[in-house]
Design a protein around this motif. Structure first.
Motif, PDB file in Angstrom:
ATOM      1  N   LYS A  76       0.869  -1.167   0.000  1.00  0.00           N
ATOM      2  CA  LYS A  76       0.000   0.000   0.000  1.00  0.00           C
ATOM      3  C   LYS A  76       0.913   1.225   0.000  1.00  0.00           C
ATOM      4  N   ASP A  78       1.863   5.237   0.519  1.00  0.00           N
ATOM      5  CA  ASP A  78       1.558   6.464   1.249  1.00  0.00           C
ATOM      6  C   ASP A  78       2.240   7.609   0.495  1.00  0.00           C
ATOM      7  N   THR A  85       3.858   0.219   2.682  1.00  0.00           N
ATOM      8  CA  THR A  85       3.646  -0.743   3.763  1.00  0.00           C
ATOM      9  C   THR A  85       3.211  -2.047   3.107  1.00  0.00           C
ATOM     10  N   PHE A  87       1.768  -6.124   3.040  1.00  0.00           N
ATOM     11  CA  PHE A  87       0.780  -7.013   3.639  1.00  0.00           C
ATOM     12  C   PHE A  87       0.802  -8.358   2.933  1.00  0.00           C
ATOM     13  N   THR A  93      -7.998 -10.927   1.683  1.00  0.00           N
ATOM     14  CA  THR A  93      -7.505  -9.578   1.391  1.00  0.00           C
ATOM     15  C   THR A  93      -8.465  -8.853   0.447  1.00  0.00           C
ATOM     16  N   ASN A  98      -6.452   2.943  -5.479  1.00  0.00           N
ATOM     17  CA  ASN A  98      -6.322   4.250  -4.829  1.00  0.00           C
ATOM     18  C   ASN A  98      -6.573   5.359  -5.862  1.00  0.00           C
ATOM     19  N   GLU A 104      -4.538  -1.820  -4.297  1.00  0.00           N
ATOM     20  CA  GLU A 104      -3.850  -1.970  -3.017  1.00  0.00           C
ATOM     21  C   GLU A 104      -4.739  -2.708  -2.017  1.00  0.00           C
ATOM     22  N   ILE A 106      -6.693  -3.088   1.399  1.00  0.00           N
ATOM     23  CA  ILE A 106      -7.296  -2.150   2.356  1.00  0.00           C
ATOM     24  C   ILE A 106      -6.518  -2.229   3.669  1.00  0.00           C
ATOM     25  N   ASP A 107      -6.251  -3.443   4.117  1.00  0.00           N
ATOM     26  CA  ASP A 107      -5.441  -3.709   5.303  1.00  0.00           C
ATOM     27  C   ASP A 107      -5.065  -5.182   5.266  1.00  0.00           C
ATOM     28  N   GLY A 108      -4.601  -5.703   6.360  1.00  0.00           N
ATOM     29  CA  GLY A 108      -4.247  -7.120   6.383  1.00  0.00           C
ATOM     30  C   GLY A 108      -3.146  -7.409   7.375  1.00  0.00           C
ATOM     31  N   PRO A 110       0.439  -7.354   8.415  1.00  0.00           N
ATOM     32  CA  PRO A 110       1.646  -6.628   8.002  1.00  0.00           C
ATOM     33  C   PRO A 110       2.863  -7.554   7.917  1.00  0.00           C
TER      34      PRO A 110
END
Length: 187
Positions: A76, A78, A85, A87, A93, A98, A104, A106-108, A110
């Motif tokens: 992802k 920034d 970052t 994941f 996932t 973006n 990308e 969303i989260d997951g 790390p």
């Protein structure tokens, strides 16, 4: 040529490629990639293709990594810090594009840069010494500096090497390999 000159030329060259040609060239790159002695590792970082930028279709590499039961890492971006970052890519996932059309997570879960064994790197152009031209934001140079020294860095390119890129910086991290549809470059 300078990085900015090459960036402009290779963006135009990619935009001239049809979807069908991209698919054919991507498959040829993957077939060459399968010949590399890199498949005994565990952690592989890969970029998800930006179709609007006519990048190499990395879905084929994702399929190989899944079939070989490897840990696949995605990032992802920034844009405030020019940092990535990372994941673990799992069945759970959720991927979303973006503002720059970069797919990308969303989260997951790390993953630290220093556990990654192999990195597949997007690029616009590269030279015969392993230097590369990306989009110019420095995301990958920062990321690659955080990887362990033995991490294998593999560029993927539709086009062959330039003889020389002017304006290489001390922070630029060179490739170990670059795979094209017709050739494997080792640096």
């Amino acid at each position: 040529m300078t990085k900015s000159e090459l960036r402009k030329i290779y963006k135009q060259k990619r935009q001239a490629l049809s979807v069908e040609t991209i698919d054919i060239l991507s498959l040829q790159i993957v077939n060459n990639l399968l010949e590399l002695p890199i498949w005994e590792f565990s952690y592989y970082h890969i970029f998800l293709s930006i179709t609007e930028q006519k990048e190499i279709n990395t879905d084929y590499i994702l399929s190989i990594l899944s079939g070989k039961d490897k840990h696949t890492i995605i990032s992802k971006s920034d844009f405030q810090t020019s940092k990535l970052t990372h994941f673990l890519l799992t069945d759970a996932t959720i991927i979303k594009k973006n503002a720059y059309n970069i797919p990308e997570p969303i989260d997951g879960i790390p993953i630290a840069s220093n556990v990654i064994d192999v990195v597949f790197i997007p690029l616009l152009a590269f030279d015969k010494r392993g230097h590369r031209v990306g989009y110019g934001k420095g995301f990958y140079d920062g990321f690659l500096k955080d990887c362990k020294p033995e991490t294998i860095k593999i560029g993927l390119s539709f086009f062959e090497a330039e003889s020389h890129i002017e304006g290489i910086f001390e922070n630029d991290v060179p490739l170990d390999f670059c795979i094209t549809p017709t050739k494997t470059y080792r640096f």
